[in-house]
Design an enzyme around this catalytic site. Structure first.
Site, mmCIF file in Angstrom:
data_model
loop_
_atom_site.group_PDB
_atom_site.id
_atom_site.type_symbol
_atom_site.label_atom_id
_atom_site.label_comp_id
_atom_site.label_asym_id
_atom_site.label_seq_id
_atom_site.Cartn_x
_atom_site.Cartn_y
_atom_site.Cartn_z
ATOM 1 N N TYR A 41 0.805 -1.055 -0.126
ATOM 2 C CA TYR A 41 0.119 0.076 -0.132
ATOM 3 C C TYR A 41 0.860 1.193 0.045
ATOM 4 O O TYR A 41 0.654 2.145 -0.865
ATOM 5 C CB TYR A 41 -0.862 -0.053 1.252
ATOM 6 C CG TYR A 41 -1.329 1.384 1.714
ATOM 7 C CD1 TYR A 41 -2.698 1.743 0.810
ATOM 8 C CD2 TYR A 41 -1.423 2.085 2.722
ATOM 9 C CE1 TYR A 41 -3.273 2.854 0.904
ATOM 10 C CE2 TYR A 41 -1.698 3.151 2.821
ATOM 11 C CZ TYR A 41 -2.928 3.497 1.973
ATOM 12 O OH TYR A 41 -3.588 4.995 2.254
ATOM 13 N N TYR A 42 2.021 1.178 0.953
ATOM 14 C CA TYR A 42 2.876 2.488 0.984
ATOM 15 C C TYR A 42 3.744 2.630 -0.161
ATOM 16 O O TYR A 42 4.219 3.607 -0.415
ATOM 17 C CB TYR A 42 3.479 2.452 2.265
ATOM 18 C CG TYR A 42 2.781 2.669 3.612
ATOM 19 C CD1 TYR A 42 2.021 4.119 3.676
ATOM 20 C CD2 TYR A 42 2.378 1.992 4.437
ATOM 21 C CE1 TYR A 42 1.314 4.326 4.620
ATOM 22 C CE2 TYR A 42 1.856 2.111 5.613
ATOM 23 C CZ TYR A 42 1.285 3.599 5.607
ATOM 24 O OH TYR A 42 0.538 3.860 6.588
ATOM 25 N N GLN A 43 3.921 1.633 -1.229
ATOM 26 C CA GLN A 43 4.644 1.861 -2.371
ATOM 27 C C GLN A 43 3.852 2.883 -3.293
ATOM 28 O O GLN A 43 4.661 3.380 -4.141
ATOM 29 C CB GLN A 43 4.979 0.426 -2.911
ATOM 30 C CG GLN A 43 5.835 -0.357 -2.180
ATOM 31 C CD GLN A 43 5.985 -1.829 -2.915
ATOM 32 O OE1 GLN A 43 5.424 -1.955 -3.892
ATOM 33 N NE2 GLN A 43 6.781 -2.655 -2.107
#
Length: 549
Positions: free
Chosen positions: A153-155
């Site tokens: 998700y944070y990528q």
């Protein structure tokens, strides 16, 4: 009501003693053996030591080829001037699942499908997200690496939008490729905990001892640091060295003095001054676990609330920043913003003295498990889990295992329950609230869930039996109950229409009893009769009298 509950329990146990003799723990173990024998016959139990797996390289190549086939189809559609479309089996339609022992998604050709079209404004974002995740998965398979859903998700937060959309995309891809997420290199962060006589032997040789508080391996601790700190996490070799030192009894986290080590810029007199102030004020310094997301300062609202007034304001000087922060700090007590920090002592007590061990997120890498447990007690909520540990359930009714998914279960918790049943063959007894959500959670463990019906054969445990709290217990024991909300009525009616309820007479009768009574009760409603009623009376009573559904 309390007298009636105790009298009923006393009478039943007296009958059991007269029939078989012995202490209550022996009666419980004898009853558990009989329940287990019945479940073996009913579920054709065959013990498994390790699931037969295809060659990892062969399976990886198959999955990469499947992804390439999907992407090639998209490219071909674009080259032909056609809008690309992905056809997926509909995992939200109850008509798309069959039920025998568990929910099972119908095969392609039998199940209805939904089309995700790039040409449609409603599904374009979903189409793009699925393609993006397919690309990430192909890279993970090619490099033989793994990634948690949170890291994924944070990528690319901008593209993904929120965690829920990502989770849905991963489920769609798993269904499309006919593979569980862990085979694709994607793992989900675990939140469930387990306590009791259990050792998990991993592929790496690490051993997770679930009898020891905080029994996490160095590899698990390193994974936790990577999730929290990303690229700034310490190297694994350093984490392993510190883990070994702490396991051997070390408590001090400061570097030990040795020749040649340069001194830092710390000022010892400053620390001594603060310590003297703590002594004068009578403050206690609490130990803080090295990695504990449950004690994150963000959970106590103070720092995030301090930031709220500041975004979007352009400060010209440092004094202006200090004045703005000072103004907010002066309003903390008057606005109630600091109330959250008052929960810290209670949370700290629960986290530090939590005897449960976090269930590992890479359970598919377990090569062997060892346990002397005679049964597994599956508890819906963490509060009830901690209550039972405080009552000494592991010693009084053991050997047994205590597991909780802390509400709606995550994949790792469901995998562990399935692994324990298939490896040990011991009864799995569920203790949930007598309300629509508790019944649904028990059914998810037992029969699987609709949105993961393509994977129920890896997750569902049809041998689970419902120990309590039964809706009929509410009036029989005079439990404290609350009236239904409109949402409760709606969920109950949906439960009554599901195949696993309609085909099971005992479950159907309990759901009907709950609906007709119009009241719900929690596990805590049983525990209020006495400080150890759950362990001393309720659970033994249910097991010895075979009141498991």
């Amino acid at each position: 009501m309390l007298i009636r509950a105790w009298e009923e329990f006393s009478y039943r146990i007296d009958v059991a003693r007269a029939a078989g003799g012995g202490h209550i723990e022996h009666l419980v173990q004898d009853a558990v053996k009989e329940i287990g024998a019945e479940l073996h016959l009913a579920n054709n139990f065959i013990p498994e030591t390790a699931k037969g797996r295809k060659n990892d390289d062969e399976r990886r190549s198959q999955l990469m080829a499947a992804i390439e086939h999907v992407m090639l189809g998209i490219v071909r559609s674009v080259a032909e001037g056609k809008p690309p479309v992905l056809a997926l089996r509909n995992q939200r339609d109850w008509k798309n699942v069959n039920f025998s022992h568990w929910l099972e998604l119908k095969s392609e050709g039998q199940a209805s499908t939904v089309e995700v079209k790039f040409s449609s404004s409603r599904s374009r974002t979903k189409f793009s997200l699925i393609c993006h995740v397919l690309g990430v998965i192909h890279r993970l398979l090619f490099t033989r690496s793994t990634c948690t859903r949170r890291q994924l998700y944070y990528q690319n937060v901008t593209l993904i939008g929120n965690q829920g959309l990502l989770d849905a995309a991963v489920r769609d891809i798993c269904c499309l490729l006919k593979a569980p997420a862990w085979e694709l290199g994607i793992t989900a962060t675990s939140k469930g905990v387990v306590a009791g006589p259990l050792s998990l032997v991993m592929e790496t040789g690490d051993i997770i001892d679930c009898t020891a508080p905080g029994g996490r391996t160095a590899r698990q601790r390193h994974q936790g640091l990577q999730e929290a700190c990303g690229g700034a996490a310490l190297p694994y070799r350093i984490v392993a060295r510190w883990a070994k030192a702490f396991n051997e009894g070390r408590q001090n986290v400061a570097d030990m003095r040795r020749p040649g080590r340069p001194s830092d810029n710390a000022q010892p007199h400053a620390a001594q001054t603060v310590a003297h102030l703590f002594d004068r004020w009578g403050w206690e310094v609490l130990y803080h676990p090295p990695y504990s997301p449950d004690l994150s300062p963000c959970d106590f609202y103070l720092i995030p609330k301090m930031k709220e007034p500041l975004p979007g304001i352009r400060f010209r000087t440092v004094p202006e920043i200090l004045q703005a922060v000072d103004r907010f700090i002066r309003t903390i007590n008057t606005t109630g913003t600091a109330v959250g920090i008052l929960r810290l002592p209670h949370r700290w007590q629960r986290v530090v003295h939590n005897a449960g061990v976090l269930i590992p997120q890479d359970l598919h890498k377990v090569v062997r498990l060892e346990s002397s447990a005679r049964f597994v007690l599956l508890v819906e909520k963490d509060a009830a889990f901690q209550k039972l540990l405080d009552e000494g359930v592991l010693e009084r009714l053991g050997p047994c295992l205590l597991i909780t998914g802390k509400g709606f279960p995550d994949v790792a918790t469901r995998l562990l329950v399935r692994l324990l049943w298939k490896s040990l063959g011991v009864p799995v007894l569920a203790l949930v609230d007598a309300d629509p959500h508790g019944i649904e959670i028990m059914c998810v463990y037992r029969f699987g869930s609709l949105n993961m019906s393509y994977q129920s054969d890896d997750l569902a445990v049809p041998a689970i039996r419902w120990l309590g709290v039964h809706p009929t217990d509410i009036s029989r024991l005079g439990m404290k109950a609350q009236p239904f909300s409109a949402a409760d009525f709606k969920k109950l009616r949906k439960l009554l229409s599901r195949s696993y309820i309609t085909s099971h007479e005992a479950l159907r009768d309990q759901v009907k009893a709950l609906l007709s009574g119009g009241r719900k009760a929690e596990i805590e409603g049983v525990a209020r009769f006495s400080s150890s009623y759950l362990t001393d009376a309720y659970i033994p009573n249910k097991i010895c009298c075979r009141e498991v559904l």
